[in-house]
Design a protein around this motif. Sequence first.
Motif, PDB file in Angstrom:
ATOM      1  N   THR A  93      -3.333   2.399  -3.389  1.00  0.00           N
ATOM      2  CA  THR A  93      -2.879   3.595  -2.689  1.00  0.00           C
ATOM      3  C   THR A  93      -3.870   3.953  -1.586  1.00  0.00           C
ATOM      4  O   THR A  93      -5.061   3.643  -1.677  1.00  0.00           O
ATOM      5  CB  THR A  93      -2.739   4.793  -3.652  1.00  0.00           C
ATOM      6  OG1 THR A  93      -3.989   5.004  -4.308  1.00  0.00           O
ATOM      7  CG2 THR A  93      -1.665   4.540  -4.698  1.00  0.00           C
ATOM      8  N   ALA A  94      -3.353   4.589  -0.535  1.00  0.00           N
ATOM      9  CA  ALA A  94      -4.198   4.988   0.589  1.00  0.00           C
ATOM     10  C   ALA A  94      -3.962   6.459   0.903  1.00  0.00           C
ATOM     11  O   ALA A  94      -2.829   6.936   0.871  1.00  0.00           O
ATOM     12  CB  ALA A  94      -3.897   4.128   1.811  1.00  0.00           C
TER      13      ALA A  94
ATOM     14  N   LEU B 130       7.616   4.720 -10.703  1.00  0.00           N
ATOM     15  CA  LEU B 130       7.838   3.274 -10.883  1.00  0.00           C
ATOM     16  C   LEU B 130       7.451   2.486  -9.635  1.00  0.00           C
ATOM     17  O   LEU B 130       6.832   1.422  -9.726  1.00  0.00           O
ATOM     18  CB  LEU B 130       9.302   3.008 -11.218  1.00  0.00           C
ATOM     19  CG  LEU B 130       9.637   2.708 -12.683  1.00  0.00           C
ATOM     20  CD1 LEU B 130      11.127   2.464 -12.838  1.00  0.00           C
ATOM     21  CD2 LEU B 130       8.837   1.528 -13.216  1.00  0.00           C
ATOM     22  N   VAL B 131       7.836   3.012  -8.477  1.00  0.00           N
ATOM     23  CA  VAL B 131       7.509   2.325  -7.226  1.00  0.00           C
ATOM     24  C   VAL B 131       5.994   2.305  -7.033  1.00  0.00           C
ATOM     25  O   VAL B 131       5.412   1.277  -6.663  1.00  0.00           O
ATOM     26  CB  VAL B 131       8.216   3.001  -6.023  1.00  0.00           C
ATOM     27  CG1 VAL B 131       7.715   2.428  -4.699  1.00  0.00           C
ATOM     28  CG2 VAL B 131       9.731   2.820  -6.130  1.00  0.00           C
ATOM     29  N   LYS B 132       5.352   3.437  -7.310  1.00  0.00           N
ATOM     30  CA  LYS B 132       3.891   3.524  -7.145  1.00  0.00           C
ATOM     31  C   LYS B 132       3.178   2.524  -8.055  1.00  0.00           C
ATOM     32  O   LYS B 132       2.212   1.878  -7.656  1.00  0.00           O
ATOM     33  CB  LYS B 132       3.407   4.943  -7.455  1.00  0.00           C
ATOM     34  CG  LYS B 132       1.956   5.184  -7.055  1.00  0.00           C
ATOM     35  CD  LYS B 132       1.423   6.514  -7.558  1.00  0.00           C
ATOM     36  CE  LYS B 132       2.098   7.692  -6.918  1.00  0.00           C
ATOM     37  NZ  LYS B 132       1.442   8.966  -7.310  1.00  0.00           N
ATOM     38  N   GLU B 133       3.687   2.375  -9.266  1.00  0.00           N
ATOM     39  CA  GLU B 133       3.070   1.443 -10.223  1.00  0.00           C
ATOM     40  C   GLU B 133       3.132  -0.002  -9.735  1.00  0.00           C
ATOM     41  O   GLU B 133       2.321  -0.831 -10.135  1.00  0.00           O
ATOM     42  CB  GLU B 133       3.763   1.555 -11.588  1.00  0.00           C
ATOM     43  CG  GLU B 133       3.357   2.791 -12.366  1.00  0.00           C
ATOM     44  CD  GLU B 133       4.162   2.964 -13.650  1.00  0.00           C
ATOM     45  OE1 GLU B 133       5.008   2.083 -13.954  1.00  0.00           O
ATOM     46  OE2 GLU B 133       3.950   3.968 -14.346  1.00  0.00           O
ATOM     47  N   HIS B 134       4.106  -0.310  -8.889  1.00  0.00           N
ATOM     48  CA  HIS B 134       4.260  -1.681  -8.385  1.00  0.00           C
ATOM     49  C   HIS B 134       3.544  -1.904  -7.051  1.00  0.00           C
ATOM     50  O   HIS B 134       3.608  -2.996  -6.500  1.00  0.00           O
ATOM     51  CB  HIS B 134       5.751  -2.044  -8.280  1.00  0.00           C
ATOM     52  CG  HIS B 134       6.359  -2.367  -9.610  1.00  0.00           C
ATOM     53  ND1 HIS B 134       6.735  -1.386 -10.505  1.00  0.00           N
ATOM     54  CD2 HIS B 134       6.629  -3.559 -10.213  1.00  0.00           C
ATOM     55  CE1 HIS B 134       7.234  -1.963 -11.591  1.00  0.00           C
ATOM     56  NE2 HIS B 134       7.172  -3.263 -11.443  1.00  0.00           N
TER      57      HIS B 134
ATOM     58  N   VAL C 239       0.856  -1.179   0.000  1.00  0.00           N
ATOM     59  CA  VAL C 239       0.000   0.000   0.000  1.00  0.00           C
ATOM     60  C   VAL C 239       0.896   1.235   0.000  1.00  0.00           C
ATOM     61  O   VAL C 239       1.876   1.314   0.736  1.00  0.00           O
ATOM     62  CB  VAL C 239      -0.965   0.019   1.212  1.00  0.00           C
ATOM     63  CG1 VAL C 239      -0.221  -0.082   2.536  1.00  0.00           C
ATOM     64  CG2 VAL C 239      -1.840   1.271   1.196  1.00  0.00           C
ATOM     65  N   CYS C 240       0.555   2.161  -0.862  1.00  0.00           N
ATOM     66  CA  CYS C 240       1.366   3.359  -1.056  1.00  0.00           C
ATOM     67  C   CYS C 240       0.603   4.577  -0.538  1.00  0.00           C
ATOM     68  O   CYS C 240      -0.583   4.743  -0.832  1.00  0.00           O
ATOM     69  CB  CYS C 240       1.650   3.477  -2.554  1.00  0.00           C
ATOM     70  SG  CYS C 240       2.160   5.087  -3.102  1.00  0.00           S
ATOM     71  N   ALA C 241       1.270   5.405   0.263  1.00  0.00           N
ATOM     72  CA  ALA C 241       0.650   6.646   0.725  1.00  0.00           C
ATOM     73  C   ALA C 241       0.582   7.629  -0.439  1.00  0.00           C
ATOM     74  O   ALA C 241       1.599   7.944  -1.047  1.00  0.00           O
ATOM     75  CB  ALA C 241       1.474   7.240   1.859  1.00  0.00           C
ATOM     76  N   ASP C 242      -0.610   8.088  -0.754  1.00  0.00           N
ATOM     77  CA  ASP C 242      -0.766   8.969  -1.920  1.00  0.00           C
ATOM     78  C   ASP C 242      -2.016   9.835  -1.761  1.00  0.00           C
ATOM     79  O   ASP C 242      -3.070   9.349  -1.329  1.00  0.00           O
ATOM     80  CB  ASP C 242      -0.867   8.130  -3.195  1.00  0.00           C
ATOM     81  CG  ASP C 242      -0.764   8.970  -4.451  1.00  0.00           C
ATOM     82  OD1 ASP C 242       0.362   9.374  -4.798  1.00  0.00           O
ATOM     83  OD2 ASP C 242      -1.806   9.233  -5.071  1.00  0.00           O
TER      84      ASP C 242
ATOM     85  N   LEU D 271       4.206  -1.061   3.693  1.00  0.00           N
ATOM     86  CA  LEU D 271       3.734   0.326   3.627  1.00  0.00           C
ATOM     87  C   LEU D 271       4.812   1.165   2.963  1.00  0.00           C
ATOM     88  O   LEU D 271       5.952   1.200   3.431  1.00  0.00           O
ATOM     89  CB  LEU D 271       3.435   0.848   5.042  1.00  0.00           C
ATOM     90  CG  LEU D 271       3.157   2.346   5.183  1.00  0.00           C
ATOM     91  CD1 LEU D 271       1.938   2.763   4.370  1.00  0.00           C
ATOM     92  CD2 LEU D 271       2.984   2.720   6.656  1.00  0.00           C
ATOM     93  N   VAL D 272       4.458   1.828   1.857  1.00  0.00           N
ATOM     94  CA  VAL D 272       5.428   2.595   1.078  1.00  0.00           C
ATOM     95  C   VAL D 272       5.193   4.091   1.284  1.00  0.00           C
ATOM     96  O   VAL D 272       4.100   4.595   1.038  1.00  0.00           O
ATOM     97  CB  VAL D 272       5.339   2.255  -0.427  1.00  0.00           C
ATOM     98  CG1 VAL D 272       6.430   2.983  -1.211  1.00  0.00           C
ATOM     99  CG2 VAL D 272       5.459   0.742  -0.644  1.00  0.00           C
ATOM    100  N   ILE D 273       6.232   4.776   1.757  1.00  0.00           N
ATOM    101  CA  ILE D 273       6.155   6.218   2.026  1.00  0.00           C
ATOM    102  C   ILE D 273       7.204   6.919   1.168  1.00  0.00           C
ATOM    103  O   ILE D 273       8.365   6.503   1.113  1.00  0.00           O
ATOM    104  CB  ILE D 273       6.434   6.526   3.515  1.00  0.00           C
ATOM    105  CG1 ILE D 273       5.464   5.772   4.426  1.00  0.00           C
ATOM    106  CG2 ILE D 273       6.403   8.036   3.781  1.00  0.00           C
ATOM    107  CD1 ILE D 273       4.064   6.303   4.464  1.00  0.00           C
ATOM    108  N   GLY D 274       6.806   8.003   0.515  1.00  0.00           N
ATOM    109  CA  GLY D 274       7.732   8.747  -0.335  1.00  0.00           C
ATOM    110  C   GLY D 274       8.277   9.988   0.347  1.00  0.00           C
ATOM    111  O   GLY D 274       7.875  10.335   1.457  1.00  0.00           O
ATOM    112  N   ALA D 275       9.199  10.647  -0.343  1.00  0.00           N
ATOM    113  CA  ALA D 275       9.811  11.861   0.179  1.00  0.00           C
ATOM    114  C   ALA D 275       8.796  13.001   0.183  1.00  0.00           C
ATOM    115  O   ALA D 275       7.871  13.029  -0.628  1.00  0.00           O
ATOM    116  CB  ALA D 275      11.018  12.237  -0.677  1.00  0.00           C
TER     117      ALA D 275
END
Length: 247
Positions: free
Chosen positions: A215-216, A207-211, A175-178, A195-199
């Motif tokens: 998204t949450a 690319l990371v988001k596509e994988h 799950v990506c924070a978006d 849990l994926v958090i970006g800068a």
Amino acid sequence: MRYEELTIEGRNAVMEAFRAGKTIDRLFILDGCQDGPIKSILREAKKGDTIINFVKKERLDQISETGKHQGVIAYAAAYEYAEVEDILKAAKDKGEAPFIIILDGIEDPHNLGAMIRTANQAGAHGIIIPKRRAVGLTATVARTSAGAINYTPVAKVTNIVATMEELKKEGLWFVCADLDGEVMYRQNLTGPIGLVIGAEGEGVSRLVKEHCDFTAKIPMSGDIDSLNASVAMGILSYEIVRQRNFK
């Protein structure tokens, strides 16, 4: 371990650190310096994943703690990095579904330190960071983590997308924070999860988001459209905790 020892200055000291197998995150070299000892240091640095910065003397003087840098300063990792397998093993040993946090391009050491601290409290089994364009386990990170760095493994990988694909084979989903995602309260955040958090500002890279599997979004009603990356990670982590334990 005294954190101050993690800044290594001077040609002999830096060369010895490489020879001793220390993890050197970042190397600052006087721009234009091409003599033998510097070339030897650069050769060692290129064998690993050290980020090399060529800087002016003023910059070296600014970050030097001893005033005797001799044109070279290295930042060593405060703690040894874990392997991704170590994180999965930590979950298995506890008999829990893996809960892993992936940080995509966090450059602020205070943010990373705070994130390690929160990850520890939320029961995450480990953190994964990229080798490039991100802060490593520096002294500031160690201090800001308030000791959590001793208990929460941090793995450093060359390619986040490839690592995610490997973890998917282990049953994890991501799950990506978006800001454009579905509100987190409507998502199923149970089971083996990453849990994926970006800068801050840039968010998770395309690319990371596509994988990611989905998204949450954190619901916000203020006058600005974003949260500090560390705070966002904390909020989402504790929604995962809530769904795992209190549903």
